[in-house]
Design a protein around this motif. Structure first.
Motif, PDB file in Angstrom:
ATOM      1  N   LYS A   1       0.841  -1.190   0.000  1.00  0.00           N
ATOM      2  CA  LYS A   1       0.000   0.000   0.000  1.00  0.00           C
ATOM      3  C   LYS A   1       0.884   1.251   0.000  1.00  0.00           C
ATOM      4  CE  LYS A   1      -4.095  -2.127   2.008  1.00  0.00           C
ATOM      5  NZ  LYS A   1      -5.118  -2.092   3.077  1.00  0.00           N
ATOM      6  N   ASN A   2       0.866   2.039   1.083  1.00  0.00           N
ATOM      7  CA  ASN A   2       1.667   3.260   1.130  1.00  0.00           C
ATOM      8  C   ASN A   2       3.053   3.043   1.728  1.00  0.00           C
ATOM      9  OD1 ASN A   2      -0.325   4.895  -0.017  1.00  0.00           O
ATOM     10  ND2 ASN A   2      -1.313   5.223   1.955  1.00  0.00           N
ATOM     11  N   TYR A   3       3.393   1.790   1.967  1.00  0.00           N
ATOM     12  CA  TYR A   3       4.707   1.445   2.496  1.00  0.00           C
ATOM     13  C   TYR A   3       5.430   0.546   1.502  1.00  0.00           C
ATOM     14  CZ  TYR A   3       3.116   3.074   7.087  1.00  0.00           C
ATOM     15  OH  TYR A   3       2.650   3.841   8.125  1.00  0.00           O
TER      16      TYR A   3
ATOM     17  N   TYR B   1       7.970   4.749   4.454  1.00  0.00           N
ATOM     18  CA  TYR B   1       6.687   5.291   4.023  1.00  0.00           C
ATOM     19  C   TYR B   1       6.860   5.950   2.663  1.00  0.00           C
ATOM     20  CZ  TYR B   1       2.235   7.776   4.107  1.00  0.00           C
ATOM     21  OH  TYR B   1       0.983   8.250   3.792  1.00  0.00           O
ATOM     22  N   GLN B   2       6.632   5.164   1.623  1.00  0.00           N
ATOM     23  CA  GLN B   2       6.809   5.620   0.250  1.00  0.00           C
ATOM     24  C   GLN B   2       6.115   4.602  -0.639  1.00  0.00           C
ATOM     25  OE1 GLN B   2      10.898   6.421  -0.497  1.00  0.00           O
ATOM     26  NE2 GLN B   2      10.571   7.381  -2.476  1.00  0.00           N
ATOM     27  N   THR B   3       5.581   5.029  -1.760  1.00  0.00           N
ATOM     28  CA  THR B   3       4.901   4.081  -2.633  1.00  0.00           C
ATOM     29  C   THR B   3       5.893   3.418  -3.591  1.00  0.00           C
ATOM     30  OG1 THR B   3       4.403   5.683  -4.383  1.00  0.00           O
ATOM     31  CG2 THR B   3       2.823   5.507  -2.554  1.00  0.00           C
TER      32      THR B   3
END
Length: 238
Positions: free
Chosen positions: A163-165, A178-180
């Motif tokens: 997801k967003n991690y 924490y990065q796409t």
């Protein structure tokens, strides 16, 4: 060359813009800063041509900056909030980039800036492939504010999107940031990094075996997505 300054109160956000600047042939990175007043001084002294400016800055907001700076240099606003767009364009900004910012969207904005700053020069065509690698490492956000981890490209086995991690796997550790996955895909050089699945990017330098729809790297097995299989196999054969 267009001299660029990245201004954001979060150093991580500035580093993403700085990486994009380094990868763009007609741009030159003049620096990054988390201090809007420092950026204002550089603009007023004529040391930069283009500023990437976050709107939500402490002490001096991006809108206040624009009103003070006037026509000293061109500005591209960067923010997570779309409601400031109209006021920004009223103050004659070049463009308005919503975070998270992809390289493709960044390039369109700077191509527009190039025409405004250097109108006599012929337009630069958008690159058909990924930009040339200019460094051998990347910084990723750590588990605390203003904490960043340096990861050497040569150490990366593969990257898994959550997801967003994302989880970055090396031989020694697993790094969660924490990065796409899409943001990282733009930053990573090709070769050796290729996306093989909607959730995976890997380094072809680390591959031990490919068996059908599976890639084996050290003790890890990574699936190859149907969408990516033909292109990935072509890269391997070439």
């Amino acid at each position: 060359m267009i001299r660029c300054l990245a201004v954001d109160d979060e150093a991580y956000a500035s580093e993403i813009i700085a990486t994009y600047i380094r990868k763009t042939p007609f741009l030159e990175l003049a620096g990054t800063t988390t201090n809007a007043f420092e950026a204002l001084n550089l603009a007023q002294e004529g040391k930069v041509d283009l500023i990437f400016l976050d709107i939500q800055m402490p002490e001096l907001t991006g809108i206040q900056f624009l009103k003070i700076c006037g026509e000293k240099c061109r500005v591209i606003l960067t923010t997570a909030y779309s409601e400031y767009a109209l006021e920004g364009f009223d103050l004659n900004v070049v463009d308005y980039l919503l975070k998270p910012i992809s390289y493709e969207r960044f390039y369109k904005a700077v191509a527009k800036a190039q025409q405004l700053i250097s109108p006599a020069k012929p337009s630069v065509q958008e690159p058909a492939s990924a930009p040339t690698q200019v460094s051998d490492f990347i910084f990723v956000k750590g588990d605390a504010k203003n904490k960043f981890l340096k990861v050497d490209y040569k150490d990366i086995l593969y990257i898994e999107g959550l997801k967003n991690y994302v989880s970055i796997y090396t031989s020694r550790q697993r790094i969660i940031t924490y990065q796409t996955l899409k943001e990282l895909e733009v930053l990573l050089p090709k070769p050796p990094f290729y996306r093989v699945h909607k959730s995976y990017i890997l380094s072809i330098d680390k591959i031990k075996l490919i068996d059908g729809y599976m890639v084996f790297i050290e003790d890890h097995s990574i699936p190859i997505g149907e969408t990516y299989r033909d292109e990935f196999l072509r890269v391997i054969k070439d």
